[in-house]
Design a protein around this motif. Structure first.
Motif, PDB file in Angstrom:
ATOM      1  N   THR A  96      20.435 -15.747  95.001  1.00  0.00           N
ATOM      2  CA  THR A  96      20.452 -17.055  94.344  1.00  0.00           C
ATOM      3  C   THR A  96      20.868 -16.961  92.873  1.00  0.00           C
ATOM      4  O   THR A  96      20.826 -17.966  92.154  1.00  0.00           O
ATOM      5  N   GLY A  97      21.284 -15.776  92.436  1.00  0.00           N
ATOM      6  CA  GLY A  97      21.747 -15.600  91.064  1.00  0.00           C
ATOM      7  C   GLY A  97      20.662 -15.815  90.014  1.00  0.00           C
ATOM      8  O   GLY A  97      20.947 -16.291  88.923  1.00  0.00           O
ATOM      9  N   GLN A  98      19.448 -15.444  90.354  1.00  0.00           N
ATOM     10  CA  GLN A  98      18.324 -15.678  89.440  1.00  0.00           C
ATOM     11  C   GLN A  98      17.653 -14.378  88.994  1.00  0.00           C
ATOM     12  O   GLN A  98      16.464 -14.363  88.697  1.00  0.00           O
ATOM     13  N   GLU A  99      18.423 -13.301  88.917  1.00  0.00           N
ATOM     14  CA  GLU A  99      17.847 -11.997  88.589  1.00  0.00           C
ATOM     15  C   GLU A  99      17.095 -11.983  87.259  1.00  0.00           C
ATOM     16  O   GLU A  99      16.198 -11.165  87.067  1.00  0.00           O
ATOM     17  N   GLU A 100      17.444 -12.867  86.350  1.00  0.00           N
ATOM     18  CA  GLU A 100      16.830 -12.870  85.019  1.00  0.00           C
ATOM     19  C   GLU A 100      15.583 -13.750  84.931  1.00  0.00           C
ATOM     20  O   GLU A 100      14.960 -13.832  83.875  1.00  0.00           O
ATOM     21  N   ARG A 101      15.191 -14.398  86.020  1.00  0.00           N
ATOM     22  CA  ARG A 101      14.032 -15.290  86.004  1.00  0.00           C
ATOM     23  C   ARG A 101      12.741 -14.509  85.814  1.00  0.00           C
ATOM     24  O   ARG A 101      12.587 -13.385  86.297  1.00  0.00           O
ATOM     25  N   GLN A 102      11.797 -15.133  85.145  1.00  0.00           N
ATOM     26  CA  GLN A 102      10.436 -14.599  85.060  1.00  0.00           C
ATOM     27  C   GLN A 102       9.791 -14.838  86.416  1.00  0.00           C
ATOM     28  O   GLN A 102       9.826 -15.951  86.937  1.00  0.00           O
ATOM     29  N   VAL A 103       9.219 -13.781  87.002  1.00  0.00           N
ATOM     30  CA  VAL A 103       8.616 -13.917  88.332  1.00  0.00           C
ATOM     31  C   VAL A 103       7.188 -13.397  88.337  1.00  0.00           C
ATOM     32  O   VAL A 103       6.798 -12.587  87.494  1.00  0.00           O
ATOM     33  N   SER A 104       6.420 -13.886  89.302  1.00  0.00           N
ATOM     34  CA  SER A 104       5.096 -13.332  89.554  1.00  0.00           C
ATOM     35  C   SER A 104       4.833 -13.380  91.047  1.00  0.00           C
ATOM     36  O   SER A 104       5.522 -14.086  91.798  1.00  0.00           O
ATOM     37  N   PHE A 105       3.846 -12.606  91.461  1.00  0.00           N
ATOM     38  CA  PHE A 105       3.501 -12.478  92.868  1.00  0.00           C
ATOM     39  C   PHE A 105       2.042 -12.867  93.048  1.00  0.00           C
ATOM     40  O   PHE A 105       1.156 -12.222  92.491  1.00  0.00           O
ATOM     41  N   ASP A 106       1.815 -13.935  93.796  1.00  0.00           N
ATOM     42  CA  ASP A 106       0.472 -14.450  94.033  1.00  0.00           C
ATOM     43  C   ASP A 106       0.093 -14.244  95.495  1.00  0.00           C
ATOM     44  O   ASP A 106       0.957 -14.095  96.362  1.00  0.00           O
ATOM     45  N   VAL A 107      -1.198 -14.281  95.751  1.00  0.00           N
ATOM     46  CA  VAL A 107      -1.721 -14.254  97.114  1.00  0.00           C
ATOM     47  C   VAL A 107      -2.620 -15.474  97.279  1.00  0.00           C
ATOM     48  O   VAL A 107      -3.424 -15.777  96.393  1.00  0.00           O
ATOM     49  N   ILE A 108      -2.460 -16.160  98.379  1.00  0.00           N
ATOM     50  CA  ILE A 108      -3.396 -17.213  98.749  1.00  0.00           C
ATOM     51  C   ILE A 108      -4.101 -16.750 100.010  1.00  0.00           C
ATOM     52  O   ILE A 108      -3.471 -16.451 101.023  1.00  0.00           O
ATOM     53  N   SER A 109      -5.420 -16.672  99.888  1.00  0.00           N
ATOM     54  CA  SER A 109      -6.293 -16.212 100.961  1.00  0.00           C
ATOM     55  C   SER A 109      -6.948 -17.432 101.599  1.00  0.00           C
ATOM     56  O   SER A 109      -7.547 -18.250 100.901  1.00  0.00           O
ATOM     57  N   VAL A 110      -6.826 -17.547 102.920  1.00  0.00           N
ATOM     58  CA  VAL A 110      -7.351 -18.714 103.625  1.00  0.00           C
ATOM     59  C   VAL A 110      -8.280 -18.254 104.746  1.00  0.00           C
ATOM     60  O   VAL A 110      -7.892 -17.453 105.596  1.00  0.00           O
ATOM     61  N   LEU A 111      -9.507 -18.762 104.714  1.00  0.00           N
ATOM     62  CA  LEU A 111     -10.436 -18.547 105.823  1.00  0.00           C
ATOM     63  C   LEU A 111     -10.379 -19.789 106.702  1.00  0.00           C
ATOM     64  O   LEU A 111     -10.524 -20.915 106.201  1.00  0.00           O
TER      65      LEU A 111
END
Length: 128
Positions: A96-111
């Motif tokens: 998508t040509g977004q290599e310079e974007r600030q990124v983060s990795f989240d987890v959503i835990s669902v019971l």
């Protein structure tokens, strides 16, 4: 017995879909813009790709139902899964040509309850 209205058990896919829908609703309520769900490529799948305050967030949704002795959903995010999500995110950014974007990795835990309703949802920001 977990039933889906037709007398059968809920499938793993049905449970996963319920958890992902809950995660999308939660993220939207928190001001996130959902960009894509279930983005796939050869290296894997990203459950949710969202934006918040200019950053791109890759979200791994994990769910569990039934026996609490199995551990929490977030405990199932192991080193292999982290590597797979990061590699898939790199492919997405490049595609998508977004290599310079600030990124983060989240987890959503669902019971999940036996009827796939949500018993609890936990959002872990910058989980890995």
């Amino acid at each position: 017995m977990r039933e889906n209205g037709t007398g059968g058990r809920y499938s793993r896919k049905q449970k996963g879909t319920a958890a992902e829908q809950a995660a999308v609703m939660y993220l939207t309520s928190q001001g996130y813009d959902i960009i894509k769900c279930n983005w796939r490529c050869r290296s894997g799948e990203i459950d949710i790709i969202a934006e918040l305050e200019g950053g791109l967030i890759f979200v791994e949704v994990r769910s569990r139902s039934g026996n609490p002795q199995q551990g929490t959903p977030e405990e199932s995010v192991n080193t292999r899964k982290i590597r797979q999500v990061r590699n898939t995110a790199e492919v997405y950014l490049h595609a998508t040509g977004q290599e310079e974007r600030q990124v983060s990795f989240d987890v959503i835990s669902v019971l999940l309850n036996d009827d796939t309703s949500i018993a609890a949802l936990r959002h872990i920001r910058e989980a890995f």
